[in-house]
Motif scaffolding. Structure first.
Motif, mmCIF file in Angstrom:
data_model
loop_
_atom_site.group_PDB
_atom_site.id
_atom_site.type_symbol
_atom_site.label_atom_id
_atom_site.label_comp_id
_atom_site.label_asym_id
_atom_site.label_seq_id
_atom_site.Cartn_x
_atom_site.Cartn_y
_atom_site.Cartn_z
ATOM 1 N N LEU A 91 12.320 16.381 3.923
ATOM 2 C CA LEU A 91 12.633 15.060 4.383
ATOM 3 C C LEU A 91 12.768 14.870 5.746
ATOM 4 O O LEU A 91 12.829 13.734 6.331
ATOM 5 N N HIS A 92 12.166 15.797 6.727
ATOM 6 C CA HIS A 92 12.242 15.952 8.316
ATOM 7 C C HIS A 92 10.681 15.573 8.498
ATOM 8 O O HIS A 92 10.525 15.584 9.576
ATOM 9 N N ASP A 93 9.814 15.455 7.501
ATOM 10 C CA ASP A 93 8.535 15.104 7.905
ATOM 11 C C ASP A 93 8.063 13.890 7.778
ATOM 12 O O ASP A 93 8.226 13.107 6.940
ATOM 13 N N GLY A 94 7.689 13.224 9.200
ATOM 14 C CA GLY A 94 7.619 11.810 9.227
ATOM 15 C C GLY A 94 6.522 11.421 8.267
ATOM 16 O O GLY A 94 6.523 10.270 7.893
ATOM 17 N N SER A 95 5.202 12.149 8.108
ATOM 18 C CA SER A 95 4.250 11.443 7.356
ATOM 19 C C SER A 95 4.809 11.525 6.128
ATOM 20 O O SER A 95 4.070 10.633 5.383
ATOM 21 N N PHE A 96 5.405 12.382 5.499
ATOM 22 C CA PHE A 96 5.832 12.413 4.140
ATOM 23 C C PHE A 96 6.782 11.215 3.620
ATOM 24 O O PHE A 96 6.641 10.643 2.716
ATOM 25 N N THR A 97 7.710 11.013 4.598
ATOM 26 C CA THR A 97 8.599 9.989 4.361
ATOM 27 C C THR A 97 8.169 8.613 4.566
ATOM 28 O O THR A 97 8.518 7.734 4.002
ATOM 29 N N ALA A 98 7.097 8.438 5.380
ATOM 30 C CA ALA A 98 6.507 7.161 5.539
ATOM 31 C C ALA A 98 5.759 6.940 4.444
ATOM 32 O O ALA A 98 5.565 6.059 4.117
ATOM 33 N N SER A 99 5.164 8.149 3.677
ATOM 34 C CA SER A 99 4.309 7.703 2.652
ATOM 35 C C SER A 99 5.228 7.413 1.375
ATOM 36 O O SER A 99 4.693 6.359 0.580
ATOM 37 N N LEU A 100 6.464 7.796 1.281
ATOM 38 C CA LEU A 100 7.365 7.520 0.365
ATOM 39 C C LEU A 100 7.838 5.838 0.518
ATOM 40 O O LEU A 100 7.857 5.179 -0.301
ATOM 41 N N GLY A 101 8.090 5.614 1.960
ATOM 42 C CA GLY A 101 8.316 4.353 2.061
ATOM 43 C C GLY A 101 7.099 3.408 1.838
ATOM 44 O O GLY A 101 7.394 2.205 1.312
ATOM 45 N N ARG A 102 5.858 3.723 2.007
ATOM 46 C CA ARG A 102 4.798 3.031 1.802
ATOM 47 C C ARG A 102 4.522 2.655 0.390
ATOM 48 O O ARG A 102 4.265 1.589 -0.038
ATOM 49 N N ILE A 272 -6.364 4.725 6.513
ATOM 50 C CA ILE A 272 -5.692 5.381 5.277
ATOM 51 C C ILE A 272 -6.003 7.036 5.889
ATOM 52 O O ILE A 272 -6.829 7.647 5.912
ATOM 53 N N PRO A 273 -4.699 7.548 6.376
ATOM 54 C CA PRO A 273 -4.545 8.949 6.720
ATOM 55 C C PRO A 273 -4.374 9.601 5.531
ATOM 56 O O PRO A 273 -4.571 9.174 4.365
ATOM 57 N N MET A 280 -1.211 12.204 -1.733
ATOM 58 C CA MET A 280 -2.005 12.738 -0.833
ATOM 59 C C MET A 280 -1.625 13.618 0.086
ATOM 60 O O MET A 280 -2.038 14.924 0.678
ATOM 61 N N SER A 281 -0.180 13.355 0.329
ATOM 62 C CA SER A 281 0.267 14.192 1.473
ATOM 63 C C SER A 281 0.552 15.839 0.660
ATOM 64 O O SER A 281 0.414 16.861 1.294
ATOM 65 N N ALA A 282 0.905 15.775 -0.726
ATOM 66 C CA ALA A 282 0.895 17.128 -1.257
ATOM 67 C C ALA A 282 -0.560 17.789 -1.460
ATOM 68 O O ALA A 282 -0.562 19.127 -1.463
ATOM 69 N N GLN A 283 -1.336 16.943 -1.574
ATOM 70 C CA GLN A 283 -2.847 17.250 -1.840
ATOM 71 C C GLN A 283 -3.236 18.052 -0.468
ATOM 72 O O GLN A 283 -3.833 19.008 -0.381
ATOM 73 N N SER A 284 -2.889 17.386 0.613
ATOM 74 C CA SER A 284 -3.100 18.031 2.176
ATOM 75 C C SER A 284 -2.269 19.322 2.137
ATOM 76 O O SER A 284 -3.018 20.413 2.723
ATOM 77 N N ALA A 285 -1.008 19.458 1.676
ATOM 78 C CA ALA A 285 -0.409 20.579 1.745
ATOM 79 C C ALA A 285 -1.067 21.967 0.922
ATOM 80 O O ALA A 285 -1.417 23.064 1.289
#
Length: 322
Positions: A91-102, A272-273, A280-285
């Motif tokens: 919830l404090h990960d900016g890239s993950f929350t940005a992906s949710l908003g996207r 496309i990050p 994609m964020s979960a796959q990066s983890a």
């Protein structure tokens, strides 16, 4: 002269002879009868639990642990039970929350446009005045038959800054579309998804149109209703259930957005990050070896999709009771 009294005896009743009652047929116990349908459902239940329920439970369980590394990375990482650490981090990960908003923005814009296009195609094919309905029905459905990765590869060529045939067609107008610009790339992905799935949703809506009684449509024509009026007042309300179903499917599909941006990522020039979408964020983890953190992101995504779907169902049911 005496008269002898004659004693009258009461007639004796013979015992009633009753026909022998037939022996009741033995019925099989109820338990085997009830077990029969369960045995037929057992293969599906086993596969459903093994392939669907078990992974969800395992992901939820794994998300309760945190990967700890020590010794400058020279020692093997350990997992420590910390139920809220991964969720707090996500919830404090900016890239993950940005992906949710996207993805939320993607769903708000792309889903209504795609379903509107699917509805328009279904109404046109269902119209009696339309010609070549079979041809258009087939050509509208063909993009869905193409795998998503293959479709993304084809469109990556269409979007290429050096070989895009679309931009070549627009050269006389001195117009160039930067498909991989940071402000446009999301809608480039949305175009691929719409192209691939509009025909699938059209088939569902078209099937619902076929269930409208012909008498209802004929009565509307006899009342002087135009084709547009019949479509708006008769056909669209009749396929409301199909529209709700396709909307829920599209919401879930938007949350699972992965193939198209992952294929376009190498040719996007960095627009496309690696955390473009939640999956994609979960796959990066996962690629970093942090499976519990990827599980926590997946659980948060599943909860968000469940809440949105529940709210949508509540709103549509309220419309039914109104």
């Amino acid at each position: 002269m005496t008269h002898a009294s004659t004693a009258h005896r009461a007639p004796t009743r013979r015992p009633a002879v009753t026909a022998p009652t037939p022996h009741p047929r033995e019925t099989p116990p109820a338990r085997p009868r009830r077990l029969g349908p369960l045995l037929f459902c057992a293969p599906f239940v086993v596969l459903f639990v093994a392939m669907y329920i078990a992974p969800i439970l395992y992901a939820a369980y794994s998300s309760l642990f945190t990967v700890r590394r020590s010794g400058l990375g020279l020692t093997a990482p350990t997992e420590v039970f910390a139920p809220l650490d991964n969720y707090t981090r996500a919830l404090h990960d900016g890239s993950f929350t940005a992906s949710l908003g996207r993805v939320a923005l993607f769903g708000v814009v792309q889903v209504p446009l795609m379903l509107a296009l699917a509805l328009a195609l279904a109404l046109l094919i269902d119209s009696k005045s339309a010609r070549g309905r079979g041809f258009f029905r087939l050509t509208s459905f063909v993009p869905y038959a193409i795998p998503g990765v293959s479709a993304a590869l084809v469109w990556s060529f269409m979007y290429s800054s050096t070989s895009s045939p679309l931009n070549r067609l627009l050269e006389p107008l001195a117009v160039t579309i930067p498909f991989f610009d940071e402000d446009i790339v999301l809608w480039s992905v949305a175009n691929i998804v719409t192209w691939s799935w509009a025909g699938y949703n059209m088939i569902i809506i078209y099937a619902a149109l076929q269930s409208i009684p012909a008498e209802v449509l004929e009565a509307a024509r006899m009342d002087g209703a135009s084709a547009l009026r019949i479509a708006w007042s008769v056909k669209i309300p009749a396929v409301r259930g199909a529209l709700v179903l396709t909307t829920v499917f599209s919401i879930i599909g938007s949350a699972q957005l992965y193939n198209e941006p992952a294929v376009l990522q190498p040719v996007s020039g960095g627009s496309i990050p690696s955390a473009f979408t939640p999956l994609m964020s979960a796959q990066s983890a996962v690629a970093d070896g942090n499976y519990p953190y990827a599980a926590a992101q997946s659980v948060l995504l599943a909860v968000a999709v469940g809440v949105v779907s529940l709210i949508f169902f509540k709103l549509t049911r309220r419309g039914d009771h109104a």
